[in-house]
Structure formats: structure tokens, C-alpha cells
Write a protein that holds these residues in place. Structure first.
Motif, PDB file in Angstrom:
ATOM      1  N   ASN A 133     -84.093   8.065  65.449  1.00  0.00           N
ATOM      2  CA  ASN A 133     -83.811   6.908  64.611  1.00  0.00           C
ATOM      3  C   ASN A 133     -83.728   7.254  63.134  1.00  0.00           C
ATOM      4  OD1 ASN A 133     -83.614   4.081  65.927  1.00  0.00           O
ATOM      5  ND2 ASN A 133     -84.949   5.329  67.225  1.00  0.00           N
ATOM      6  N   GLU A 134     -84.516   8.197  62.687  1.00  0.00           N
ATOM      7  CA  GLU A 134     -84.363   8.499  61.264  1.00  0.00           C
ATOM      8  C   GLU A 134     -83.101   9.299  61.008  1.00  0.00           C
ATOM      9  OE1 GLU A 134     -88.395   9.662  60.485  1.00  0.00           O
ATOM     10  OE2 GLU A 134     -87.970  11.772  60.786  1.00  0.00           O
ATOM     11  N   ARG A 135     -82.653  10.050  61.987  1.00  0.00           N
ATOM     12  CA  ARG A 135     -81.354  10.723  61.815  1.00  0.00           C
ATOM     13  C   ARG A 135     -80.218   9.694  61.847  1.00  0.00           C
ATOM     14  NH1 ARG A 135     -79.902  14.011  65.631  1.00  0.00           N
ATOM     15  NH2 ARG A 135     -81.544  13.542  67.126  1.00  0.00           N
ATOM     16  N   LEU A 136     -80.382   8.688  62.702  1.00  0.00           N
ATOM     17  CA  LEU A 136     -79.404   7.598  62.727  1.00  0.00           C
ATOM     18  C   LEU A 136     -79.318   6.921  61.357  1.00  0.00           C
ATOM     19  CD1 LEU A 136     -77.707   5.218  64.012  1.00  0.00           C
ATOM     20  CD2 LEU A 136     -79.895   4.192  64.620  1.00  0.00           C
ATOM     21  N   LEU A 137     -80.477   6.602  60.827  1.00  0.00           N
ATOM     22  CA  LEU A 137     -80.530   5.915  59.533  1.00  0.00           C
ATOM     23  C   LEU A 137     -79.858   6.758  58.446  1.00  0.00           C
ATOM     24  CD1 LEU A 137     -82.025   3.253  59.083  1.00  0.00           C
ATOM     25  CD2 LEU A 137     -83.836   4.560  57.988  1.00  0.00           C
ATOM     26  N   ALA A 138     -80.194   8.041  58.444  1.00  0.00           N
ATOM     27  CA  ALA A 138     -79.631   8.929  57.418  1.00  0.00           C
ATOM     28  C   ALA A 138     -78.113   9.002  57.564  1.00  0.00           C
ATOM     29  CB  ALA A 138     -80.260  10.320  57.533  1.00  0.00           C
ATOM     30  N   ALA A 139     -77.635   9.058  58.808  1.00  0.00           N
ATOM     31  CA  ALA A 139     -76.189   9.166  59.021  1.00  0.00           C
ATOM     32  C   ALA A 139     -75.486   7.885  58.574  1.00  0.00           C
ATOM     33  CB  ALA A 139     -75.904   9.438  60.501  1.00  0.00           C
ATOM     34  N   VAL A 140     -76.083   6.745  58.887  1.00  0.00           N
ATOM     35  CA  VAL A 140     -75.459   5.481  58.500  1.00  0.00           C
ATOM     36  C   VAL A 140     -75.445   5.363  56.978  1.00  0.00           C
ATOM     37  CG1 VAL A 140     -75.673   2.971  58.593  1.00  0.00           C
ATOM     38  CG2 VAL A 140     -76.075   4.333  60.644  1.00  0.00           C
ATOM     39  N   PHE A 141     -76.559   5.689  56.351  1.00  0.00           N
ATOM     40  CA  PHE A 141     -76.611   5.578  54.890  1.00  0.00           C
ATOM     41  C   PHE A 141     -75.610   6.526  54.246  1.00  0.00           C
ATOM     42  CE2 PHE A 141     -81.248   3.899  54.680  1.00  0.00           C
ATOM     43  CZ  PHE A 141     -80.798   2.701  55.191  1.00  0.00           C
ATOM     44  N   GLU A 142     -75.477   7.692  54.822  1.00  0.00           N
ATOM     45  CA  GLU A 142     -74.528   8.629  54.240  1.00  0.00           C
ATOM     46  C   GLU A 142     -73.107   8.074  54.358  1.00  0.00           C
ATOM     47  OE1 GLU A 142     -75.073  12.711  55.385  1.00  0.00           O
ATOM     48  OE2 GLU A 142     -73.033  13.151  54.673  1.00  0.00           O
ATOM     49  N   ALA A 143     -72.822   7.452  55.489  1.00  0.00           N
ATOM     50  CA  ALA A 143     -71.467   6.940  55.704  1.00  0.00           C
ATOM     51  C   ALA A 143     -71.127   5.773  54.782  1.00  0.00           C
ATOM     52  CB  ALA A 143     -71.300   6.519  57.166  1.00  0.00           C
ATOM     53  N   VAL A 144     -72.112   4.952  54.450  1.00  0.00           N
ATOM     54  CA  VAL A 144     -71.784   3.741  53.676  1.00  0.00           C
ATOM     55  C   VAL A 144     -72.324   3.783  52.249  1.00  0.00           C
ATOM     56  CG1 VAL A 144     -71.687   2.330  55.756  1.00  0.00           C
ATOM     57  CG2 VAL A 144     -73.817   2.422  54.424  1.00  0.00           C
ATOM     58  N   GLY A 145     -72.855   4.933  51.838  1.00  0.00           N
ATOM     59  CA  GLY A 145     -73.337   5.017  50.461  1.00  0.00           C
ATOM     60  C   GLY A 145     -74.698   4.385  50.256  1.00  0.00           C
ATOM     61  N   GLY A 146     -75.553   4.467  51.249  1.00  0.00           N
ATOM     62  CA  GLY A 146     -76.941   3.985  51.089  1.00  0.00           C
ATOM     63  C   GLY A 146     -77.796   5.078  50.480  1.00  0.00           C
ATOM     64  N   PRO A 147     -79.091   4.838  50.369  1.00  0.00           N
ATOM     65  CA  PRO A 147     -79.976   5.832  49.763  1.00  0.00           C
ATOM     66  C   PRO A 147     -80.027   7.135  50.577  1.00  0.00           C
ATOM     67  CG  PRO A 147     -81.230   3.991  50.688  1.00  0.00           C
ATOM     68  CD  PRO A 147     -79.796   3.615  50.768  1.00  0.00           C
ATOM     69  N   ALA A 148     -80.209   8.251  49.871  1.00  0.00           N
ATOM     70  CA  ALA A 148     -80.365   9.536  50.557  1.00  0.00           C
ATOM     71  C   ALA A 148     -81.785   9.593  51.111  1.00  0.00           C
ATOM     72  CB  ALA A 148     -80.127  10.673  49.583  1.00  0.00           C
ATOM     73  N   LEU A 149     -81.930  10.048  52.336  1.00  0.00           N
ATOM     74  CA  LEU A 149     -83.256  10.071  52.955  1.00  0.00           C
ATOM     75  C   LEU A 149     -83.778  11.483  53.048  1.00  0.00           C
ATOM     76  CD1 LEU A 149     -82.962   7.639  55.982  1.00  0.00           C
ATOM     77  CD2 LEU A 149     -83.741   7.206  53.656  1.00  0.00           C
ATOM     78  N   GLU A 150     -85.070  11.611  52.788  1.00  0.00           N
ATOM     79  CA  GLU A 150     -85.698  12.898  53.021  1.00  0.00           C
ATOM     80  C   GLU A 150     -86.450  12.799  54.338  1.00  0.00           C
ATOM     81  OE1 GLU A 150     -88.801  15.375  50.604  1.00  0.00           O
ATOM     82  OE2 GLU A 150     -87.306  14.425  49.267  1.00  0.00           O
ATOM     83  N   LEU A 151     -86.015  13.589  55.321  1.00  0.00           N
ATOM     84  CA  LEU A 151     -86.616  13.494  56.654  1.00  0.00           C
ATOM     85  C   LEU A 151     -87.591  14.640  56.876  1.00  0.00           C
ATOM     86  CD1 LEU A 151     -83.511  12.524  58.822  1.00  0.00           C
ATOM     87  CD2 LEU A 151     -85.018  11.082  57.454  1.00  0.00           C
ATOM     88  N   PRO A 152     -88.604  14.457  57.693  1.00  0.00           N
ATOM     89  CA  PRO A 152     -88.969  13.205  58.354  1.00  0.00           C
ATOM     90  C   PRO A 152     -89.534  12.175  57.370  1.00  0.00           C
ATOM     91  CG  PRO A 152     -90.645  14.882  58.735  1.00  0.00           C
ATOM     92  CD  PRO A 152     -89.527  15.563  58.018  1.00  0.00           C
ATOM     93  N   LEU A 153     -89.391  10.919  57.739  1.00  0.00           N
ATOM     94  CA  LEU A 153     -89.987   9.853  56.927  1.00  0.00           C
ATOM     95  C   LEU A 153     -91.499   9.851  57.145  1.00  0.00           C
ATOM     96  CD1 LEU A 153     -87.435   7.019  57.795  1.00  0.00           C
ATOM     97  CD2 LEU A 153     -87.459   8.491  55.768  1.00  0.00           C
ATOM     98  N   PRO A 154     -92.236   9.379  56.152  1.00  0.00           N
ATOM     99  CA  PRO A 154     -93.691   9.333  56.346  1.00  0.00           C
ATOM    100  C   PRO A 154     -94.076   8.423  57.516  1.00  0.00           C
ATOM    101  CG  PRO A 154     -93.062   8.503  54.149  1.00  0.00           C
ATOM    102  CD  PRO A 154     -91.805   8.884  54.848  1.00  0.00           C
ATOM    103  N   ARG A 155     -95.124   8.822  58.217  1.00  0.00           N
ATOM    104  CA  ARG A 155     -95.691   7.987  59.281  1.00  0.00           C
ATOM    105  C   ARG A 155     -97.070   7.560  58.833  1.00  0.00           C
ATOM    106  NH1 ARG A 155     -91.437  10.614  60.832  1.00  0.00           N
ATOM    107  NH2 ARG A 155     -90.993  11.200  62.988  1.00  0.00           N
ATOM    108  N   LEU A 156     -97.333   6.269  58.891  1.00  0.00           N
ATOM    109  CA  LEU A 156     -98.640   5.761  58.486  1.00  0.00           C
ATOM    110  C   LEU A 156     -99.257   5.014  59.650  1.00  0.00           C
ATOM    111  CD1 LEU A 156     -98.009   4.167  54.967  1.00  0.00           C
ATOM    112  CD2 LEU A 156     -99.524   6.059  55.502  1.00  0.00           C
ATOM    113  N   PRO A 157    -100.427   5.439  60.099  1.00  0.00           N
ATOM    114  CA  PRO A 157    -101.079   4.677  61.166  1.00  0.00           C
ATOM    115  C   PRO A 157    -101.440   3.278  60.652  1.00  0.00           C
ATOM    116  CG  PRO A 157    -102.106   6.820  60.863  1.00  0.00           C
ATOM    117  CD  PRO A 157    -101.188   6.628  59.712  1.00  0.00           C
TER     118      PRO A 157
END
Ligand code: ASP
Length: 597
Positions: free
Chosen positions: A265-289
């Protein structure tokens, strides 16, 4: 926007080019264009028209010497009329270039024109987009509102997001599969929209609150990777910018654990943002319990664009003489605070904060400024020097730091401080407007105690798998293999690993008070399917309207939907919901009774 990215048109009787394509490579060419009259200006001899199609605007010039009969027509044209024109593309004189328009260096000198459709005077101007047109009006004439550039861009962005989702998931082996709209209730925690059955009077379909049960069946069916961009229906009060019918990106995968789903899902998000000019993501995203999130931010939807974390202080004042703290702690409550940094804040603002905290449900709010080892605060005299110094240290208080403390039940202290944190973050300018913060919230509680009904309710939905060591005798301690994605303090989506073992599913249903018989009646088909070889599976769903809204920085999700309902849930365009005639009711075996009976 310009027509540059648009495919060349196949010529027909109406046009052979897009308005946005009237660029340098067309100079001296004869073109035929079609569209709406965006603006018309009569300059003595010449008539100028801005012609608009989906790709943008271009200037037409009607000239008495060149345009012949078209020049006569140009005097009758009105805003929003639909026309087709032919003419020659020329470069504009330098002083008439319009740098605002991609086609602004060029114009079409018209030699033929035809009006294809006349327009009544629109109820509001199309070109000037802003809040000055009331939303009721915009929705009533949505087809005109959608002509505005901003709305066209919103719908285009939405398309871009959907396309990028399909591209990415298709590339990962996902199949897009439709699930029924007329079905049985899905327990997502909202009220169902019901559709009466004509052929079985007295029986009803429910519109899906989500495709949850069907996507699980698709995993049992062996599809392994499913997604759908799907309409869902929840009959909720229309608070907080919701739509009764809204769109989810829904997906499900087999043979996966939590980390597999988050990674995809975070790769999905990054790909979608890249395609439409959304924010650049640094993966992996933080996980907070979940527990840590609540401790540090007071909410399960933390805005991580700034610090200002909540600090647990209960243990430091457990023995205090200060009755307010002591009684709270003895009654099972907590003392929590935050350090708003060294700053001068007038008394009126502090009084305002106390009022705000009370409005939010706290009994009170303690404020203090660190001064030397102690506090400058009306509360300082009730606390010992040791306590003050320990509090300062735990809060990381620098000299002059403004400290805010709440003593209350944990839920109240958390929710009040979480809200104050957001408001202070804004007031003190702590949120960098360019910052974007994403995180996964993991390790959710499995159940929440429903005091009104005196029972345990599922925190997500009843098909969420518990983490290892689930003990039905201790529902309050059970953790779920569930996760939510949070973007700048808003939930974007959530999901879980599901229960694939029918016995475990039964135990979980029993824990939330759904006995075997009721379970069979409501979702027996799922329980039965789990007995025929169910792979471990899990997935997630996102509110797609919300995604697009965030990408657009739009105020409302209504700005991302072509034909949304108003905040009241009604549709000013079609008049839905609307009464139906007696004959239709009779056919459905229904009779109306007056409301409230
Ligand atoms: N069905 C859930 C929902 O609509 C999402 C999921 O668990 O995949 O919120």
C-alpha cells in the motif's frame, strides 16, 4: 491547462483541433474549432471571443472585412452559446499577447461560424470561480459549475488518481472485480440504506456499506489479489463533510501478513502521488502502535507535521497534596500535559484556553510558565517544589515555557489535549504549510466497550483478525491485526488481516454478542465459505473522495465529486430524495406512516 497532451482530433463537421492546441505549430493553418463562448468583447470594429473547450481557451477574432456572415453572427453570440468556427491561426501582435493563456500568443481569424446551441443567461458567471456563488446554487446547476476550470481540474485529477491506481495495481497482479450493489447488510457500523424488493414484498436489499464480505469471498475463490473503485453507502448524519454515497478504493490480498499489506500500500500511494504530482514519500512510512499514539498525541489520527507531544505526568503527582490531581488519579484518571514552548501569552488567551478545554469536555486546565525551578501559575502554590521541578523536567520545560496540564479520565485528557495541540500548533505557527506527514497506526484494540449497550463492539469490523494470544475472556486486552493510514491528521484508509478460521470467527462474533444463530442469519454465507479452504488474507479500503480532496487542497469532498449531495444529504439538482406515488408504493407492498410513529 493546454491541449498539448491531448490526442489529435479526427476531423469532423464540427472541428478538427482542440482549442488548447492553437499553438506555434498551427500558425498559418486553417482550423475548425468548437466549444462554448467564454467571454465576448466588442471592440468597435472587431469582435473578440474567448472560445472554451475541455482543453482550454483560445481567442477568436471576428473582423468585418474578413469574416463575412460570421461577423453578423458574432453580434448575436452570448456567453455560453455553443459554436463551431473555422479560420486561420495567426500570431498576435506583441502588445496583445496574453501571457496568462497557453494559447495567448495566437488567435483564430474567423471566416465561418455556426451557432450549434444557444445559452440562457447562466445563474452565475462561469469564469470567476470562488465561494461567492452559494453551494446550493452550484449544486442546483452542477453542469454549469463543472464548466469552471477549477472543477474541471478536480475531476481530471480524480481521473488521474483512479488511472494511476489501476496502472499500479494491475502491474502488481490485482484484478478489478465488481461486487453487488443490491445485497445484504455489511456490518461497518453505520445505518444501511435499504431497497424494498418488489418480488418479495416485505424483504429488503441493503446497499453495501463496503464490499467487505464479497472481497473475502473472492479470496476464498482464489483470486488472491482483488481491487475495486467502488461506491459505498452509509446512512449517517451528514456531519463532517460526508456523503451518503461515497467512493472507496477497496483491495484484498491472500497469503499476506500486516507488513505485506502495508508495503504494497505504501508503494501504491507513492506511485499514485508520483503520477498526479502529490507529495514525495519516503518509504517505509512510520508505523505507530495505537497505544503509543494515544499516549503521545491523544488521538488515533495524529498530525505528525509538528511535535508538541503530550506528556504523561500521572506518576509524578500521584502523592500530591493538590486535591484536583490527587482525586482524579485516585478515581482512575490521569494527569497529562504539553509544553507549548517559551512564549509570552496574554492572560486573555490563557482564559480562552481554559474555556476551550471546558468546552471540549475537561473539568479544567492548569496553565503555567516555567520560572526558575518552579512555576508562575495560580496552581503553583498547591504543588511542592519537588513536584514542580519533576514536572518541569518531564515536560522538557525551558525557562518561560508555557505548560498546559489536564487532569481527567484518560479519554477526556487525551481528547482535550489532542484538540488543544492542534489549535496551538495552528495558533503558534508550528505547522510548516509545505510539510506532509504520513503514518500507519498499528496494533489496534480489537474491541471497545459500548457503555450504552453494555457490550463489546469491534473496533474495526467483526472480521478483523486478533493478534496472537487472543483470549475471549479478556476482550479489553485483545489486539487486532488492523492498521489505519493517517495523512496530516486525517484518516485516509484502514484495514486488517481477516479471520480465516471459522471457529475463531465464531468466537469473535460471540464476544461482541452475536450468537451462532444470529451469525448464521446475517453472514452465514461467509462463515460457510470459510469452511471450504480459506487462505490467510487481508486488505484495506480508502476513502477515495478524501484522497482527491487532500491532493487538491479542496475545502470539501464535494469539490471532488461530479454530482455530490449537499451537506443535508439532498441533491439540489435532481431533487432527490423525493416522494414516490401511491402506485409505486403499492407495488412494493409498502404503506407510509407519519414520521415518528
Ligand atoms: N471494509 C473496511 C471499511 O470499509 C475496510 C477494510 O477492512 O478493508 O472500512
Amino acid at each position: 491547462m493546454s491541449g498539448r497532451g491531448f490526442p489529435a482530433l479526427r476531423a469532423n463537421e464540427y472541428r478538427d483541433a482542440w482549442c488548447g492546441q492553437v499553438l506555434a505549430d498551427r500558425v498559418d493553418f486553417e482550423l475548425r474549432l468548437a466549444g462554448w463562448i467564454h467571454r465576448r468583447r466588442d471592440h468597435g470594429g472587431l469582435v473578440f471571443v474567448d472560445l472554451r473547450d475541455r482543453t482550454g481557451l483560445v481567442q477568436l477574432v471576428f473582423d468585418p472585412d474578413e469574416s463575412g456572415a460570421a461577423f453578423e453572427l458574432s453580434h448575436q453570440l452570448r456567453a455560453e452559446d455553443v459554436i463551431s468556427v473555422a479560420g486561420r491561426v495567426v500570431r498576435r501582435a506583441p502588445e496583445t499577447v496574453n501571457p496568462e493563456l497557453p494559447t495567448g500568443e495566437f488567435e483564430l481569424r474567423v471566416d465561418e461560424a455556426e451557432r450549434l446551441g444557444g445559452a440562457a443567461t447562466p445563474p452565475f458567471e462561469i469564469e470567476a470561480y470562488s465561494g461567492e456563488v452559494g453551494e446550493e446554487m452550484r449544486l442546483r446547476y452542477r453542469y454549469l459549475d463543472l464548466r469552471r476550470e477549477r472543477m474541471r481540474e478536480a475531476i481530471e485529477l480524480r481521473h488521474g488518481v483512479a488511472k494511476a491506481i489501476r496502472d499500479f495495481l494491475g502491474g502488481e497482479g490485482f484484478l478489478e472485480i465488481e461486487t453487488p450493489m443490491l445485497s445484504r447488510s455489511t456490518p461497518e457500523g453505520a445505518r444501511d440504506f435499504l431497497v424494498p424488493s418488489r418480488r418479495e414484498p416485505g424483504s429488503f436489499y441493503a446497499l453495501p456499506q463496503s464490499p467487505q464480505l464479497f472481497k473475502q469471498l473472492l479470496m476464498v475463490a482464489g483470486f488472491e489479489r482483488y481491487f475495486q473503485i467502488v461506491r459505498c453507502f452509509r446512512d449517517e448524519d451528514q456531519r463532517a463533510d460526508r456523503q451518503p454515497d461515497f467512493t472507496q478504493l477497496d483491495l484484498e490480498m491472500s497469503f499476506v501478513g500486516v507488513e505485506d499489506v502495508l508495503d504494497l500500500n505504501e508503494r501504491l500511494l507513492a506511485a499514485v502521488f508520483e503520477a498526479v504530482g502529490g507529495p514525495a514519500l519516503e518509504l517505509p512510512l512510520p508505523r505507530l502502535p495505537y497505544d503509543e499514539t494515544l499516549t503521545r498525541y491523544g488521538t488515533d489520527r495524529p498530525d505528525l507535521r509538528f511535535g508538541l507531544e503530550l506528556v504523561e505526568l500521572t506518576d509524578l503527582v500521584a502523592e500530591t497534596e493538590f486535591k484536583v490531581f490527587r482525586r482524579t488519579i485516585e478515581g482512575g484518571g490521569v494527569v497529562k500535559g504539553l509544553n507549548a514552548g517559551a512564549r509570552e501569552v496574554p492572560r486573555s488567551v490563557l482564559d480562552g484556553l481554559i474555556e476551550r478545554a471546558q468546552e471540549l469536555g475537561a473539568k479544567g486546565l492548569v496553565w503555567a510558565f516555567r520560572e526558575g525551578e518552579g512555576w508562575r501559575s495560580p496552581t503553583a502554590k498547591f504543588l511542592s517544589a519537588e513536584e514542580l521541578s519533576a514536572l518541569n523536567e518531564r515536560l522538557g520545560a525551558e525557562e518561560g515555557a508555557l505548560l498546559l496540564v489536564v487532569a481527567d479520565r484518560a479519554e477526556v485528557a487525551n481528547s482535550v489535549l489532542a484538540q488543544l495541540r492542534l489549535e496551538l500548533g495552528e495558533r503558534f505557527g508550528l505547522v510548516d504549510p509545505g510539510a506532509e506527514a504520513f503514518c500507519w497506526i498499528t496494533e489496534w484494540p480489537m474491541f471497545g466497550w459500548n457503555e450504552d449497550e453494555r457490550r463489546w463492539d469491534p473496533h474495526h469490523h467483526p472480521f478483523t483478525a486478533p493478534a496472537e494470544g487472543f483470549d475471549p475472556e479478556r476482550p479489553g486486552e485483545a489486539r487486532a491485526l488492523a492498521y489505519d493510514l493517517v495523512w496530516n491528521g486525517q484518516e485516509l484508509g484502514g484495514g486488517s488481516i481477516r479471520i480465516s478460521d471459522p471457529e475463531l470467527q465464531q468466537r469473535v462474533l460471540e464476544t461482541i454478542g452475536i450468537g451462532a444463530e444470529e451469525a448464521r442469519d446475517r453472514f452465514g454465507f461467509l462463515l460457510e465459505a470459510l469452511r471450504y479452504g480459506a487462505p490467510p488474507h487481508g486488505g484495506i479500503a480508502y476513502g477515495l473522495d478524501r484522497w482527491v480532496q487532500r491532493l487538491l487542497h479542496a475545502d470539501s469532498i464535494r469539490d471532488t465529486i461530479a454530482f455530490p449531495k449537499a451537506a443535508s444529504g439532498a441533491d439540489p439538482l435532481t431533487g432527490a430524495p423525493a416522494p414516490v406515488g401511491e402506485a409505486q408504493l403499492r407495488e412494493l407492498g409498502l404503506a407510509l406512516r407519519s414520521p415518528g410513529r
